[in-house]
Design a protein around this motif. Structure first.
Motif, PDB file in Angstrom:
ATOM      1  N   LYS A 101      70.744  32.425  17.047  1.00  0.00           N
ATOM      2  CA  LYS A 101      69.949  33.295  17.927  1.00  0.00           C
ATOM      3  C   LYS A 101      69.527  34.612  17.273  1.00  0.00           C
ATOM      4  CE  LYS A 101      71.882  31.725  22.341  1.00  0.00           C
ATOM      5  NZ  LYS A 101      73.290  31.390  22.071  1.00  0.00           N
ATOM      6  N   ASP A 102      69.896  34.834  16.019  1.00  0.00           N
ATOM      7  CA  ASP A 102      69.429  36.036  15.314  1.00  0.00           C
ATOM      8  C   ASP A 102      67.968  35.846  14.913  1.00  0.00           C
ATOM      9  OD1 ASP A 102      71.886  37.207  15.524  1.00  0.00           O
ATOM     10  OD2 ASP A 102      72.348  37.186  13.375  1.00  0.00           O
ATOM     11  N   GLY A 103      67.220  36.924  14.968  1.00  0.00           N
ATOM     12  CA  GLY A 103      65.820  36.883  14.586  1.00  0.00           C
ATOM     13  C   GLY A 103      65.532  37.839  13.453  1.00  0.00           C
ATOM     14  N   LEU A 104      64.373  37.675  12.846  1.00  0.00           N
ATOM     15  CA  LEU A 104      63.978  38.517  11.723  1.00  0.00           C
ATOM     16  C   LEU A 104      62.468  38.688  11.761  1.00  0.00           C
ATOM     17  CD1 LEU A 104      65.529  39.687   9.211  1.00  0.00           C
ATOM     18  CD2 LEU A 104      64.899  37.602   7.997  1.00  0.00           C
ATOM     19  N   TYR A 105      62.021  39.948  11.589  1.00  0.00           N
ATOM     20  CA  TYR A 105      60.603  40.186  11.347  1.00  0.00           C
ATOM     21  C   TYR A 105      60.461  40.487   9.866  1.00  0.00           C
ATOM     22  CZ  TYR A 105      56.124  42.416  10.810  1.00  0.00           C
ATOM     23  OH  TYR A 105      54.867  42.717  10.357  1.00  0.00           O
ATOM     24  N   VAL A 106      59.570  39.786   9.204  1.00  0.00           N
ATOM     25  CA  VAL A 106      59.368  39.986   7.772  1.00  0.00           C
ATOM     26  C   VAL A 106      57.946  40.480   7.549  1.00  0.00           C
ATOM     27  CG1 VAL A 106      59.601  38.962   5.482  1.00  0.00           C
ATOM     28  CG2 VAL A 106      60.921  38.024   7.389  1.00  0.00           C
ATOM     29  N   GLY A 107      57.842  41.661   6.970  1.00  0.00           N
ATOM     30  CA  GLY A 107      56.541  42.288   6.793  1.00  0.00           C
ATOM     31  C   GLY A 107      55.741  41.709   5.639  1.00  0.00           C
ATOM     32  N   ALA A 136      51.685  46.526   5.779  1.00  0.00           N
ATOM     33  CA  ALA A 136      53.063  46.105   5.498  1.00  0.00           C
ATOM     34  C   ALA A 136      54.024  46.920   6.354  1.00  0.00           C
ATOM     35  CB  ALA A 136      53.374  46.306   4.019  1.00  0.00           C
ATOM     36  N   TYR A 137      54.510  46.311   7.411  1.00  0.00           N
ATOM     37  CA  TYR A 137      55.522  46.980   8.236  1.00  0.00           C
ATOM     38  C   TYR A 137      56.906  46.564   7.748  1.00  0.00           C
ATOM     39  CZ  TYR A 137      51.905  48.527  11.467  1.00  0.00           C
ATOM     40  OH  TYR A 137      50.805  49.134  12.016  1.00  0.00           O
ATOM     41  N   PRO A 138      57.915  47.436   7.957  1.00  0.00           N
ATOM     42  CA  PRO A 138      59.251  47.124   7.443  1.00  0.00           C
ATOM     43  C   PRO A 138      59.849  45.868   8.066  1.00  0.00           C
ATOM     44  CG  PRO A 138      59.146  49.388   8.307  1.00  0.00           C
ATOM     45  CD  PRO A 138      57.855  48.731   8.651  1.00  0.00           C
ATOM     46  N   THR A 139      60.627  45.199   7.257  1.00  0.00           N
ATOM     47  CA  THR A 139      61.392  44.052   7.735  1.00  0.00           C
ATOM     48  C   THR A 139      62.476  44.551   8.680  1.00  0.00           C
ATOM     49  OG1 THR A 139      60.911  42.720   5.813  1.00  0.00           O
ATOM     50  CG2 THR A 139      63.001  42.261   6.934  1.00  0.00           C
ATOM     51  N   VAL A 140      62.677  43.860   9.794  1.00  0.00           N
ATOM     52  CA  VAL A 140      63.684  44.270  10.775  1.00  0.00           C
ATOM     53  C   VAL A 140      64.499  43.050  11.201  1.00  0.00           C
ATOM     54  CG1 VAL A 140      64.086  45.323  13.043  1.00  0.00           C
ATOM     55  CG2 VAL A 140      62.170  46.113  11.655  1.00  0.00           C
ATOM     56  N   LYS A 141      65.821  43.189  11.115  1.00  0.00           N
ATOM     57  CA  LYS A 141      66.724  42.147  11.623  1.00  0.00           C
ATOM     58  C   LYS A 141      66.861  42.379  13.124  1.00  0.00           C
ATOM     59  CE  LYS A 141      70.100  39.155  11.818  1.00  0.00           C
ATOM     60  NZ  LYS A 141      71.508  39.500  11.640  1.00  0.00           N
ATOM     61  N   ILE A 142      66.663  41.319  13.900  1.00  0.00           N
ATOM     62  CA  ILE A 142      66.706  41.466  15.360  1.00  0.00           C
ATOM     63  C   ILE A 142      67.731  40.481  15.932  1.00  0.00           C
ATOM     64  CG2 ILE A 142      65.322  41.468  17.473  1.00  0.00           C
ATOM     65  CD1 ILE A 142      62.862  41.433  15.246  1.00  0.00           C
ATOM     66  N   ASP A 143      68.898  40.994  16.286  1.00  0.00           N
ATOM     67  CA  ASP A 143      69.886  40.158  16.968  1.00  0.00           C
ATOM     68  C   ASP A 143      69.454  40.038  18.421  1.00  0.00           C
ATOM     69  OD1 ASP A 143      71.077  40.468  14.570  1.00  0.00           O
ATOM     70  OD2 ASP A 143      72.795  41.633  15.303  1.00  0.00           O
ATOM     71  N   ILE A 144      69.930  39.010  19.102  1.00  0.00           N
ATOM     72  CA  ILE A 144      69.528  38.829  20.497  1.00  0.00           C
ATOM     73  C   ILE A 144      69.913  40.064  21.321  1.00  0.00           C
ATOM     74  CG2 ILE A 144      71.593  37.495  21.198  1.00  0.00           C
ATOM     75  CD1 ILE A 144      69.535  35.835  22.957  1.00  0.00           C
ATOM     76  N   ALA A 145      71.002  40.744  20.938  1.00  0.00           N
ATOM     77  CA  ALA A 145      71.445  41.941  21.669  1.00  0.00           C
ATOM     78  C   ALA A 145      70.454  43.106  21.507  1.00  0.00           C
ATOM     79  CB  ALA A 145      72.825  42.364  21.197  1.00  0.00           C
ATOM     80  N   ASN A 146      69.683  43.102  20.421  1.00  0.00           N
ATOM     81  CA  ASN A 146      68.680  44.163  20.205  1.00  0.00           C
ATOM     82  C   ASN A 146      67.312  43.786  20.742  1.00  0.00           C
ATOM     83  OD1 ASN A 146      70.120  44.109  17.007  1.00  0.00           O
ATOM     84  ND2 ASN A 146      70.603  45.621  18.584  1.00  0.00           N
TER      85      ASN A 146
END
Ligand SMILES: O=C[C@H](O)[C@@H](O)CC(=O)C(=O)O
Ligand SMILES: [Zn+2]
Length: 278
Positions: A101-107, A136-146
């Protein structure tokens, strides 16, 4: 890497499609293939959707002839959510641990993208969406809690659910990609009914967490000309901007939606009154 090209369809054309043709043009029947990057390239807003499932080996996301660029994210951005076991994604040498369930945005601009699983018995399954990008936006780790949790629906309408917005302006910056996961409460079967369109954005749905014999009747088409596609576990479907996108399951399910287009205003929807549906 496998990449299946899908061309855009005119609604006047689509209304004549047989079940088989609807499935051929809109449905991605197999999303996850072991040790493969398996993608669908839609000419609707040039969105790419698909699965990356490393089992025995690590898997890399690379450029290809269809993108006409040297590396995959040269002119694109990427969102992903892991729906399988734990693993890691390595971006230009930086490791991101990816629990379920962890997500990631990769720029845009990230060159080396490697996907791995912690165990072959319970491999990670990365569901990915990508759209053309210009910044180019920064990469962000997105847990379901965030993720930004939005509670919608109620038991009376059989649609009590939580929408976890992962790639969304409230969580991280992106050029056009929006992505999230909708989790239905037990015994709730309907998503997005009453339904809507948004001519400003296309959408891709990916249904999962389903038993072998569970099916979702995914509703599509113009509001006055609806069609359906019967979907099984871990299948994805393209929703052009003119189409409704809604579904009802025979049993519990979860889905990931991704959007791209003119705006990032999640609430910008043209709601369809029930008496308009045909
Ligand atoms: O435009 C928004 C999209 O259709 C989905 O986010 C809807 C959804 O997840 C839901 O109603 O459960
Ligand atoms: Zn929508």
């Amino acid at each position: 890497m496998r990449l299946d090209t899908r061309y855009a369809n005119h609604p006047e054309d689509s209304k004549h499609y047989t079940t088989e043709e609807l499935r051929k043009h809109y449905l991605m029947e197999t999303v996850f293939v072991a040790d493969e990057v398996n993608l669908m390239y839609s000419h609707v807003d040039r969105v790419i959707a698909g699965g990356v499932m490393p089992v025995e080996t690590e898997v890399k996301l690379e450029g290809c002839k269809e993108l006409g660029s040297e590396f995959f994210l040269e002119r694109r951005e990427l969102g992903l959510i892991n729906i399988g076991g734990s693993g890691k994604v390595i971006l230009d040498g930086v490791e991101y641990k990816m629990a379920s369930k962890d997500g990631l945005y990769v720029g845009m601009g990230v060159k080396e993208i490697t996907f791995a699983s912690d165990s072959a018995e319970n491999p990670a399954k990365y569901y990915v969406n990508s759209a053309p990008a210009h910044v180019a936006y920064p990469t962000v780790k997105i847990d379901i809690a965030n993720a930004n949790a939005v509670h919608l629906g109620d038991l009376e309408n059989s649609n009590k659910r939580t929408i976890f917005q992962y790639v969304h302006p409230a969580v991280c910056k992106s050029c056009q990609l929006l992505m999230g996961m909708t989790v239905l409460d037990p015994n709730n079967m309907w998503n997005t009914m009453p339904t809507h369109t948004h001519e400003r954005r296309m959408e891709v749905y990916f249904y999962f967490n389903m038993d072998e014999n569970t099916r979702v009747f995914h509703l599509m088409g113009q509001p006055q000309e609806t069609r359906h596609i019967v979907m099984a576990n871990e299948q994805a479907v393209i929703s052009p901007s003119w189409s409704i996108h809604s579904g009802v399951g025979t049993k519990n399910y979860t889905f990931i939606w991704g959007m791209a287009g003119e705006n990032q205003t999640f609430t910008d929807m043209d709601h369809i009154a029930m008496d308009q549906l045909r």
